[in-house]
Design a protein around this motif. Structure first.
Motif, PDB file in Angstrom:
ATOM      1  N   ASP A 266       0.875  -1.284  -0.215  1.00  9.68           N
ATOM      2  CA  ASP A 266      -0.259   0.026   0.002  1.00  9.68           C
ATOM      3  C   ASP A 266       0.905   1.421   0.187  1.00  9.68           C
ATOM      4  OD1 ASP A 266       0.949  -0.258   2.553  1.00  9.68           O
ATOM      5  OD2 ASP A 266      -1.069  -0.015   3.675  1.00  9.68           O
ATOM      6  N   THR A 267       2.156   1.178  -0.152  1.00  6.49           N
ATOM      7  CA  THR A 267       3.073   2.444  -0.310  1.00  6.49           C
ATOM      8  C   THR A 267       3.844   2.516  -1.581  1.00  6.49           C
ATOM      9  OG1 THR A 267       4.996   1.377   0.757  1.00  6.49           O
ATOM     10  CG2 THR A 267       3.550   2.284   2.310  1.00  6.49           C
ATOM     11  N   MET A 268       3.165   1.595  -2.462  1.00  5.33           N
ATOM     12  CA  MET A 268       3.935   1.272  -3.767  1.00  5.33           C
ATOM     13  C   MET A 268       5.364   0.591  -3.806  1.00  5.33           C
ATOM     14  SD  MET A 268       1.197   2.327  -5.556  1.00  5.33           S
ATOM     15  CE  MET A 268       0.308   2.053  -3.920  1.00  5.33           C
ATOM     16  N   ILE A 286      -3.634  -2.049  -5.154  1.00  3.87           N
ATOM     17  CA  ILE A 286      -4.996  -2.229  -4.753  1.00  3.87           C
ATOM     18  C   ILE A 286      -5.664  -1.032  -4.053  1.00  3.87           C
ATOM     19  CG2 ILE A 286      -6.410  -3.664  -3.118  1.00  3.87           C
ATOM     20  CD1 ILE A 286      -5.064  -5.170  -5.266  1.00  3.87           C
ATOM     21  N   GLY A 287      -6.610  -0.467  -4.513  1.00  4.92           N
ATOM     22  CA  GLY A 287      -7.304   0.802  -4.305  1.00  4.92           C
ATOM     23  C   GLY A 287      -8.094   0.512  -2.838  1.00  4.92           C
ATOM     24  N   ASP A 288      -8.563   1.743  -2.393  1.00  2.00           N
ATOM     25  CA  ASP A 288      -9.315   1.608  -1.170  1.00  2.00           C
ATOM     26  C   ASP A 288     -10.408   0.773  -1.185  1.00  2.00           C
ATOM     27  OD1 ASP A 288      -7.401   3.409  -0.394  1.00  2.00           O
ATOM     28  OD2 ASP A 288      -8.474   5.229  -0.493  1.00  2.00           O
ATOM     29  N   ASN A 289     -11.217   0.597  -2.396  1.00  2.00           N
ATOM     30  CA  ASN A 289     -12.324  -0.126  -2.358  1.00  2.00           C
ATOM     31  C   ASN A 289     -11.989  -1.800  -2.426  1.00  2.00           C
ATOM     32  OD1 ASN A 289     -10.945  -0.458  -4.968  1.00  2.00           O
ATOM     33  ND2 ASN A 289     -12.818   0.356  -6.210  1.00  2.00           N
ATOM     34  N   GLY A 290     -10.598  -2.216  -2.410  1.00  2.00           N
ATOM     35  CA  GLY A 290     -10.157  -3.669  -2.384  1.00  2.00           C
ATOM     36  C   GLY A 290     -10.009  -4.143  -3.830  1.00  2.00           C
ATOM     37  N   ARG A 291      -9.951  -3.170  -4.883  1.00  3.74           N
ATOM     38  CA  ARG A 291     -10.082  -3.588  -6.121  1.00  3.74           C
ATOM     39  C   ARG A 291      -8.708  -2.953  -6.846  1.00  3.74           C
ATOM     40  NH1 ARG A 291     -14.568  -5.640  -8.412  1.00  3.74           N
ATOM     41  NH2 ARG A 291     -16.538  -5.802  -7.283  1.00  3.74           N
TER      42      ARG A 291
END
Length: 402
Positions: A266-268, A286-291
């Motif tokens: 999540d930090t690239m 992975i975006g904040d929506n889990g996708r």
């Protein structure tokens, strides 16, 4: 010894990351090198406009990075060796290797022929400036500047955002040409009902023939062969049916997805090599929506911003700020005076709400201008204080200046 940061690619993501790192980190402790295959910044979001005939002056990367202390290396990346921490490049002088302590991989994507015979030999694309200019030259030779449809025929394959924008831009800018758009399924299937209706009306207004539920099996010099046996005449076939990633990351041993995107946390940060970061189309985030975030300019900004925060935080021993990783809308140009702004929900599905017409076109034009200006001024608005490096997790003691 200075900490060496190498950024591969100077597109929307790479230029943004490099410029901001140069502003945030002290040059006494760090040196930043950007490697890009061409000396210009390429406005990929506007290449369909360039192909259709609009004049666009290319920004020189040397001017973009002037005064930042960034070293620009105009060269093609040929290999990445994350074990040795080197990048191999090729240029007019023969190339060589660049060592790094932190690598930012932002080489992005390019057009893909999707394995369809004849695409590479006979089709045009708008995935790069040279190919867009080749298409422009071809359109010039076909355009009689007469009444609608009196010139040659143009067939655009693919009804994604790029295909729709390309077909509508050509049809509006060159009304003498006959333009057709091939859609594998329903035209604008991912849009809301209202937006789909708006899109159809725009195609009708511009005289675009839409061929739905059509699959292309081969491209020839003067025609396209479809799966149902139909042969469609075409003086210029424009292929927008897919994009592919550079295989360099996979070849170097980085953990990638099936299509070559670098798997990051999540930090690239690469999940397989902690001193490698990815941004833009190259990152499987992975975006904040889990996708997974889609490959797009918007995603380049979000992933680039998170990579900047993570690199600065880890190198200076500070808390890593978190960037929202969201994808909330699709924006489609339908020529110069029309467009669609389609809102999407947390599942990536189209909401009933959309904005169409001149208002959407003006918003899209504003986004394009803002993106260009931001890349031409990569350090604008960033705090002037440049952080010194500190002993932080992931920073080699040999490369830390007290």
């Amino acid at each position: 010894m200075k900490h060496r940061i190498v950024v591969l690619g100077a597109g929307y993501a790479g230029a943004y990351v490099a410029g901001n790192l140069a502003r945030r980190l002290s040059p006494a402790d760090t040196e930043i090198t950007v490697v890009n295959a061409v000396p210009d910044f390429v406005e990929r979001l506007r290449l369909h406009q360039l192909a259709a005939g609009r004049e666009m002056e290319a920004q020189k990367l040397a001017d973009v990075f002037a005064g930042t202390g960034i070293r620009l290396r105009v060269a093609r990346v040929t290999a990445v060796d994350p074990e040795r921490q080197v990048v191999a490049v090729a240029d007019a002088d023969g190339g060589g290797e660049l060592g790094y302590d932190t690598l930012v991989y932002a080489l992005g994507s390019h057009g893909s022929d999707c394995g369809v015979p004849g695409v590479a030999e006979h089709a045009f694309d708008v995935a790069a400036r040279p190919s867009a200019l080749r298409l422009r030259e071809r359109l010039d030779s076909l355009d009689t500047r007469g009444r609608r449809g009196e010139g040659g025929s143009v067939l655009v394959v693919g009804d994604g955002l790029t295909g729709i924008e390309t077909a509508t831009e050509i049809a509006e800018s060159r009304p003498g040409l006959s333009v057709a758009l091939i859609a594998r399924g329903e035209l604008g299937a991912r849009l809301s009902a209202g937006a789909r209706s708006h899109l159809r009306q725009a195609c009708d207004r511009l005289g675009i023939t839409v061929l739905e539920h059509t699959s292309v099996e081969a491209v020839e010099a003067t025609r396209v062969l479809c799966a149902d046996g139909t042969a469609l005449a075409s003086d210029a076939t424009v292929w927008t049916a897919g994009f592919a990633l550079n295989p360099i990351a996979a070849a170097g041993g980085l953990e990638v997805t099936e299509n070559g995107r670098i798997v990051v946390d999540d930090t690239m940060r690469s999940v397989s090599h902690p001193n490698v970061y990815a941004a833009g189309d190259s990152a499987y985030a992975i975006g904040d929506n889990g996708r997974p975030l889609p490959m797009s300019c918007a995603s380049a900004g979000f992933t680039g911003g998170q990579a900047i925060a993570a690199i600065v935080g880890r190198l200076t021993g500070r808390k890593i700020a978190k960037t929202k990783l969201v994808y909330s809308y699709n924006h489609i140009s339908l020529g110069r005076q029309d467009g669609i702004l389609q809102l999407v929900d947390d599942e990536g599905q189209a909401k009933p709400t959309y904005v169409g017409g001149r208002k959407a076109a003006r918003v899209k034009a504003g986004i394009l201008k803002m993106s260009l200006w931001a890349n031409a001024h990569p350090t604008f608005g960033v705090p002037k204080r440049k952080r010194r490096l500190a002993a932080a997790p992931g920073v080699s003691a040999a490369n830390v200046v007290a």
